[in-house]
Write a protein that holds these residues in place. Structure first.
Motif, PDB file in Angstrom:
ATOM      1  N   LYS A  94       0.846  -1.194   0.000  1.00 31.89           N
ATOM      2  CA  LYS A  94       0.000   0.000   0.000  1.00 31.89           C
ATOM      3  C   LYS A  94       0.879   1.241   0.000  1.00 31.89           C
ATOM      4  O   LYS A  94       1.844   1.327   0.762  1.00 31.89           O
ATOM      5  CB  LYS A  94      -0.905   0.019   1.233  1.00 31.89           C
ATOM      6  CG  LYS A  94      -1.878   1.200   1.273  1.00 31.89           C
ATOM      7  CD  LYS A  94      -2.805   1.100   2.479  1.00 31.89           C
ATOM      8  CE  LYS A  94      -3.833   2.206   2.469  1.00 31.89           C
ATOM      9  NZ  LYS A  94      -4.751   2.094   3.635  1.00 31.89           N
ATOM     10  N   ASP A 140      -5.438  12.740  -2.367  1.00 33.37           N
ATOM     11  CA  ASP A 140      -4.737  11.609  -1.765  1.00 33.37           C
ATOM     12  C   ASP A 140      -5.100  10.391  -2.595  1.00 33.37           C
ATOM     13  O   ASP A 140      -6.279  10.018  -2.695  1.00 33.37           O
ATOM     14  CB  ASP A 140      -5.165  11.392  -0.312  1.00 33.37           C
ATOM     15  CG  ASP A 140      -4.370  12.229   0.665  1.00 33.37           C
ATOM     16  OD1 ASP A 140      -3.236  12.643   0.324  1.00 33.37           O
ATOM     17  OD2 ASP A 140      -4.859  12.468   1.780  1.00 33.37           O
ATOM     18  N   VAL A 141      -4.101   9.789  -3.230  1.00 31.92           N
ATOM     19  CA  VAL A 141      -4.320   8.621  -4.079  1.00 31.92           C
ATOM     20  C   VAL A 141      -3.668   7.420  -3.392  1.00 31.92           C
ATOM     21  O   VAL A 141      -2.444   7.356  -3.280  1.00 31.92           O
ATOM     22  CB  VAL A 141      -3.720   8.825  -5.490  1.00 31.92           C
ATOM     23  CG1 VAL A 141      -3.994   7.611  -6.372  1.00 31.92           C
ATOM     24  CG2 VAL A 141      -4.265  10.102  -6.128  1.00 31.92           C
ATOM     25  N   PHE A 142      -4.497   6.526  -2.907  1.00 28.95           N
ATOM     26  CA  PHE A 142      -4.018   5.310  -2.255  1.00 28.95           C
ATOM     27  C   PHE A 142      -4.013   4.189  -3.284  1.00 28.95           C
ATOM     28  O   PHE A 142      -5.032   3.944  -3.943  1.00 28.95           O
ATOM     29  CB  PHE A 142      -4.921   4.927  -1.086  1.00 28.95           C
ATOM     30  CG  PHE A 142      -4.872   5.884   0.061  1.00 28.95           C
ATOM     31  CD1 PHE A 142      -3.953   5.706   1.085  1.00 28.95           C
ATOM     32  CD2 PHE A 142      -5.738   6.960   0.120  1.00 28.95           C
ATOM     33  CE1 PHE A 142      -3.908   6.595   2.144  1.00 28.95           C
ATOM     34  CE2 PHE A 142      -5.695   7.856   1.176  1.00 28.95           C
ATOM     35  CZ  PHE A 142      -4.780   7.675   2.198  1.00 28.95           C
ATOM     36  N   GLU A 144      -3.224   0.124  -3.679  1.00 25.99           N
ATOM     37  CA  GLU A 144      -3.002  -1.127  -2.949  1.00 25.99           C
ATOM     38  C   GLU A 144      -2.896  -2.278  -3.938  1.00 25.99           C
ATOM     39  O   GLU A 144      -3.596  -2.312  -4.954  1.00 25.99           O
ATOM     40  CB  GLU A 144      -4.171  -1.410  -2.003  1.00 25.99           C
ATOM     41  CG  GLU A 144      -4.324  -0.387  -0.898  1.00 25.99           C
ATOM     42  CD  GLU A 144      -5.592  -0.618  -0.100  1.00 25.99           C
ATOM     43  OE1 GLU A 144      -5.533  -1.366   0.899  1.00 25.99           O
ATOM     44  OE2 GLU A 144      -6.638  -0.062  -0.498  1.00 25.99           O
ATOM     45  N   ARG A 156      -6.117  -1.970  -6.260  1.00 26.95           N
ATOM     46  CA  ARG A 156      -7.236  -1.123  -5.845  1.00 26.95           C
ATOM     47  C   ARG A 156      -6.723   0.299  -5.675  1.00 26.95           C
ATOM     48  O   ARG A 156      -5.711   0.531  -5.017  1.00 26.95           O
ATOM     49  CB  ARG A 156      -7.840  -1.611  -4.539  1.00 26.95           C
ATOM     50  CG  ARG A 156      -8.984  -0.689  -4.073  1.00 26.95           C
ATOM     51  CD  ARG A 156      -9.801  -1.257  -2.954  1.00 26.95           C
ATOM     52  NE  ARG A 156      -9.012  -1.518  -1.769  1.00 26.95           N
ATOM     53  CZ  ARG A 156      -9.500  -2.110  -0.682  1.00 26.95           C
ATOM     54  NH1 ARG A 156     -10.744  -2.527  -0.644  1.00 26.95           N
ATOM     55  NH2 ARG A 156      -8.723  -2.316   0.360  1.00 26.95           N
ATOM     56  N   VAL A 157      -7.427   1.243  -6.292  1.00 24.63           N
ATOM     57  CA  VAL A 157      -7.062   2.658  -6.197  1.00 24.63           C
ATOM     58  C   VAL A 157      -8.216   3.392  -5.529  1.00 24.63           C
ATOM     59  O   VAL A 157      -9.362   3.275  -5.956  1.00 24.63           O
ATOM     60  CB  VAL A 157      -6.784   3.263  -7.588  1.00 24.63           C
ATOM     61  CG1 VAL A 157      -6.413   4.735  -7.462  1.00 24.63           C
ATOM     62  CG2 VAL A 157      -5.693   2.482  -8.305  1.00 24.63           C
ATOM     63  N   THR A 158      -7.899   4.142  -4.470  1.00 20.92           N
ATOM     64  CA  THR A 158      -8.888   4.938  -3.744  1.00 20.92           C
ATOM     65  C   THR A 158      -8.412   6.382  -3.751  1.00 20.92           C
ATOM     66  O   THR A 158      -7.268   6.660  -3.375  1.00 20.92           O
ATOM     67  CB  THR A 158      -9.028   4.447  -2.290  1.00 20.92           C
ATOM     68  OG1 THR A 158      -9.291   3.047  -2.297  1.00 20.92           O
ATOM     69  CG2 THR A 158     -10.135   5.185  -1.562  1.00 20.92           C
ATOM     70  N   VAL A 159      -9.268   7.296  -4.182  1.00 17.49           N
ATOM     71  CA  VAL A 159      -8.897   8.706  -4.289  1.00 17.49           C
ATOM     72  C   VAL A 159      -9.784   9.540  -3.372  1.00 17.49           C
ATOM     73  O   VAL A 159     -10.996   9.376  -3.353  1.00 17.49           O
ATOM     74  CB  VAL A 159      -9.041   9.204  -5.743  1.00 17.49           C
ATOM     75  CG1 VAL A 159      -8.690  10.682  -5.846  1.00 17.49           C
ATOM     76  CG2 VAL A 159      -8.179   8.380  -6.683  1.00 17.49           C
ATOM     77  N   HIS A 160      -9.141  10.436  -2.617  1.00 17.03           N
ATOM     78  CA  HIS A 160      -9.852  11.386  -1.760  1.00 17.03           C
ATOM     79  C   HIS A 160      -9.485  12.801  -2.202  1.00 17.03           C
ATOM     80  O   HIS A 160      -8.295  13.147  -2.251  1.00 17.03           O
ATOM     81  CB  HIS A 160      -9.465  11.209  -0.291  1.00 17.03           C
ATOM     82  CG  HIS A 160      -9.850   9.886   0.268  1.00 17.03           C
ATOM     83  ND1 HIS A 160     -11.121   9.573   0.675  1.00 17.03           N
ATOM     84  CD2 HIS A 160      -9.109   8.769   0.474  1.00 17.03           C
ATOM     85  CE1 HIS A 160     -11.152   8.334   1.124  1.00 17.03           C
ATOM     86  NE2 HIS A 160      -9.945   7.813   1.005  1.00 17.03           N
TER      87      HIS A 160
END
Length: 199
Positions: A94, A140-142, A144, A156-160
């Motif tokens: 991550k 913020d681009v996470f 994983e 998996r990409v999670t963007v805030h």
């Protein structure tokens, strides 16, 4: 995931012969050149994430940095990213990449660090010093990765959006073959084919 220094490849090798501006036109030489880059065990097939905020003149595909000759303290990545978690087997990885919503200040970072090169006592000029993150206008681009088996991987990409208003971001997962053909490891570039293809 790839080490940030690999993102400097386009500036470092050839000392100016292959500048950062050529990055969008070159096949990756290393498996982890891309942002959150990962590769198979032979480092042939690679996966990473490209981003675009609608403001930058190019896709954000690699970490940007300065070569030894461009800064006052040697080779340096001018980005904000963090490796947050990893198992020893790399079955889970991550990272967090902080992507500005404004146009990335490539020229400003190069020019100001060049100016400071003559005064090594000065602090390095970093991305935060440019004001690009003022008013929390960034994503913020996470990213994983999780593996079910050594050859079965999920990204998996999670963007805030941390900014005060809605902002556009494009996500482009990239799958590619590492460029080994240009330095004579194999005679020509590989090809994707269907297992049932007759061509």
């Amino acid at each position: 995931m790839g080490h940030g220094a690999r993102g400097l490849f386009t500036r470092r090798h050839g000392v100016g012969i292959l500048p950062h501006e050529h990055a969008r036109s070159r096949a990756y030489r290393w498996g982890e050149d891309g942002i959150a880059g990962i590769s198979d065990i032979q480092q042939r097939l690679c996966l990473s994430l490209a981003l675009w905020n609608g403001k930058d003149p190019i896709l954000k595909e690699r970490l940007f940095g300065l070569a030894n000759a461009e800064g006052n303290h040697g080779e340096d990545v001018k980005e904000l990213y963090y490796y947050l978690d990893a198992t020893p087997t790399h079955s889970y990885l991550k990272m967090l990449y902080k992507y500005p919503q404004r146009e990335f200040p490539y020229a400003q970072l190069v020019a100001e660090n060049a100016r400071r090169k003559e005064q090594p006592e000065l602090a390095e000029y970093e991305l935060l010093d440019t004001g690009i993150f003022d008013d929390d206008r960034y994503f913020d681009v996470f990213i994983e990765y999780a593996k079910a088996t050594p050859e079965d991987i999920l990204m998996r990409v999670t963007v805030h959006n941390r900014g005060p208003e809605a902002a556009m971001i494009h996500l482009l997962p990239q799958l590619w073959f590492r460029n080994t053909w240009s330095w004579n490891r194999i005679p020509s570039g590989p090809k994707f084919r269907s297992p049932t293809a007759t061509w």
